[in-house]
Design an enzyme around this catalytic site. Structure first.
Site, short mmCIF file in Angstrom:
data_model
loop_
_atom_site.label_atom_id
_atom_site.label_comp_id
_atom_site.label_asym_id
_atom_site.label_seq_id
_atom_site.Cartn_x
_atom_site.Cartn_y
_atom_site.Cartn_z
N GLU A 24 13.97 108.15 81.86
CA GLU A 24 13.16 108.64 83.15
C GLU A 24 13.00 110.19 82.89
O GLU A 24 13.73 111.01 82.27
CB GLU A 24 14.06 108.21 84.44
CG GLU A 24 15.46 108.67 84.43
CD GLU A 24 15.95 109.08 85.90
OE1 GLU A 24 15.07 109.35 86.86
OE2 GLU A 24 16.89 108.80 86.04
N LYS A 157 26.21 106.84 92.13
CA LYS A 157 27.01 108.26 92.63
C LYS A 157 27.73 108.05 93.84
O LYS A 157 27.45 107.14 94.69
CB LYS A 157 25.90 109.41 92.92
CG LYS A 157 25.46 110.10 91.57
CD LYS A 157 25.05 111.50 91.91
CE LYS A 157 24.66 112.10 90.75
NZ LYS A 157 23.12 112.29 90.65
N1 PSU Z 1 20.96 109.71 90.34
C1 PSU Z 1 21.58 110.36 89.58
N2 PSU Z 1 20.63 111.62 89.26
C2 PSU Z 1 19.24 111.31 89.62
C3 PSU Z 1 18.81 110.38 90.50
C4 PSU Z 1 19.84 109.28 90.72
O1 PSU Z 1 22.73 110.45 89.34
O2 PSU Z 1 18.49 112.37 89.01
C5 PSU Z 1 17.54 110.08 90.62
C6 PSU Z 1 16.74 108.88 89.86
O3 PSU Z 1 15.57 109.03 89.33
C7 PSU Z 1 16.60 107.64 91.10
C8 PSU Z 1 16.26 108.56 92.11
O4 PSU Z 1 15.77 106.78 90.54
O5 PSU Z 1 17.16 109.95 92.12
C9 PSU Z 1 16.68 107.88 93.36
O6 PSU Z 1 16.02 108.63 94.43
P1 PSU Z 1 15.79 107.92 95.88
O7 PSU Z 1 17.18 107.50 96.44
O8 PSU Z 1 14.98 108.88 96.48
O9 PSU Z 1 14.93 106.57 95.42
#
Ligand code: PSU
Ligand code: MN
Length: 305
Positions: A24, A157
């Site tokens: 990603e 996380k």
């Molecule tokens: N978790 C991490 N690092 C990240 C992300 C998630 O440890 O950079 C990023 C990923 O790209 C994930 C996104 O898909 O955050 C999720 O964001 P949201 O909660 O806005 O969907």
């Protein structure tokens, strides 16, 4: 208008039935600080190539979803201020010719369209704390219900609602399998305190689950939960201390909505003196290696296209 563009390497690897792993771009654009993010993007691809696997870093550049980037594309996701693009943003970026770094959701969606079946990330998005009030749940979860991609992740996380995330994955019928353990990991920590029903002990077993899933006609993704090795994890007591300080600071600063996670993550890197960042990089490298093994096992058993 084509829906997406395969890089020459990825197109050749898919045509030959050789292993490919999707990566990603949001983790590079928004998840890691500059200039470490560019080093990491290059390193993740190198780890794959050294294992004989073709990397497919995914991002939208000038309106076109790219499955596999050249060196300039990798530089752009690390150095430009790109939009954070989820699945719902893809048609808008495409129509307006804009660029975006793809989240797990958008990357899994595009990988699924392109026929790339294995994807490595750091941590999956999930249910945010307080989601019963805010409805803030990542589209990563709902997208995985309908994208046939195996996502290797170190769990989610601990700033998220981990049991809530596991419940939603159950509702969405997304298989969650521990790699060598039934303890669901918490990103920087090897164990979250939540148990999974199933584990596998090898990449071949993961490929067998993927084949069985296909045989059932299922289109869901699979979450392969891959904990960081014990010697590399963050000290749990220090983790708990820093997180408690971070939540208190967010409360005091009155941070709300989508600003909460970036605030917490930035605070955690600062407050840990950079330790959380090193652990983040270690777990991501570890996921890339496991994804390479899974893609290799998958390429061996999948029928040639
Ligand atoms: N978790 C991490 N690092 C990240 C992300 C998630 O440890 O950079 C990023 C990923 O790209 C994930 C996104 O898909 O955050 C999720 O964001 P949201 O909660 O806005 O969907
Ligand atoms: Mn959200």
């Amino acid at each position: 208008m084509t829906a997406f563009q395969l890089s020459r390497d990825v197109e050749a690897a898919l045509a030959d039935g050789r292993p490919v792993v999707a990566l990603e771009s949001t983790i590079i654009s928004h998840g890691l600080p500059r200039p470490r993010n560019l080093e990491a993007a290059i390193e993740f691809e190198e780890i794959l190539r050294e294992k004989g696997v073709t990397p497919a870093t995914i991002a939208v550049l000038d309106g076109v979803p790219q499955i596999g980037l050249d060196a300039d594309g990798v530089r752009r996701i690390a150095e430009e201020d790109l939009a954070k693009a989820s699945v719902r943003d893809l048609p808008i970026l495409a129509a307006l010719g804009r660029s975006g770094a793809t989240t797990v959701a958008a990357t899994a969606y595009l990988a699924g369209l392109a026929g790339v079946r294995v994807f490595a990330t750091g941590g999956l998005g999930g249910v945010h704390r307080g989601a019963s009030e805010t409805f803030d749940e990542s589209a990563d979860l709902t997208t995985l219900a309908s994208s046939p991609v195996t996502v290797v992740s170190a769990g989610v996380k601990s700033v998220l609602d981990i049991p809530g995330t596991l419940e939603r994955l159950e509702t969405l019928s997304v298989p969650v399998i521990g790699y060598g353990t039934t303890a669901f990991p918490a990103f920087w920590l090897r164990e979250s305190g939540y148990e999974l029903d199933w584990k596998v002990d090898s990449a071949d077993e993961v490929a067998a689950v993927m084949a069985a899933r296909d045989a059932f006609g299922s289109r869901s993704g699979i979450v392969l939960a891959n904990p960081i090795p014990l010697e590399q994890q963050w000290d749990p007591a220090e983790h708990d201390r820093v997180l408690a300080t971070a939540f208190a600071a967010a409360e005091e600063a009155g941070v709300r909505g989508k600003a909460v996670t970036p605030f917490l993550l930035g605070f955690i890197v600062e407050e840990s003196g950079g330790k959380s960042l090193e652990v983040n990089l270690d777990l991501a490298r570890n996921n890339v290696r496991v994804a390479a093994d899974v893609a290799t096992a998958w390429a061996k058993r999948a029928p040639r296209p």
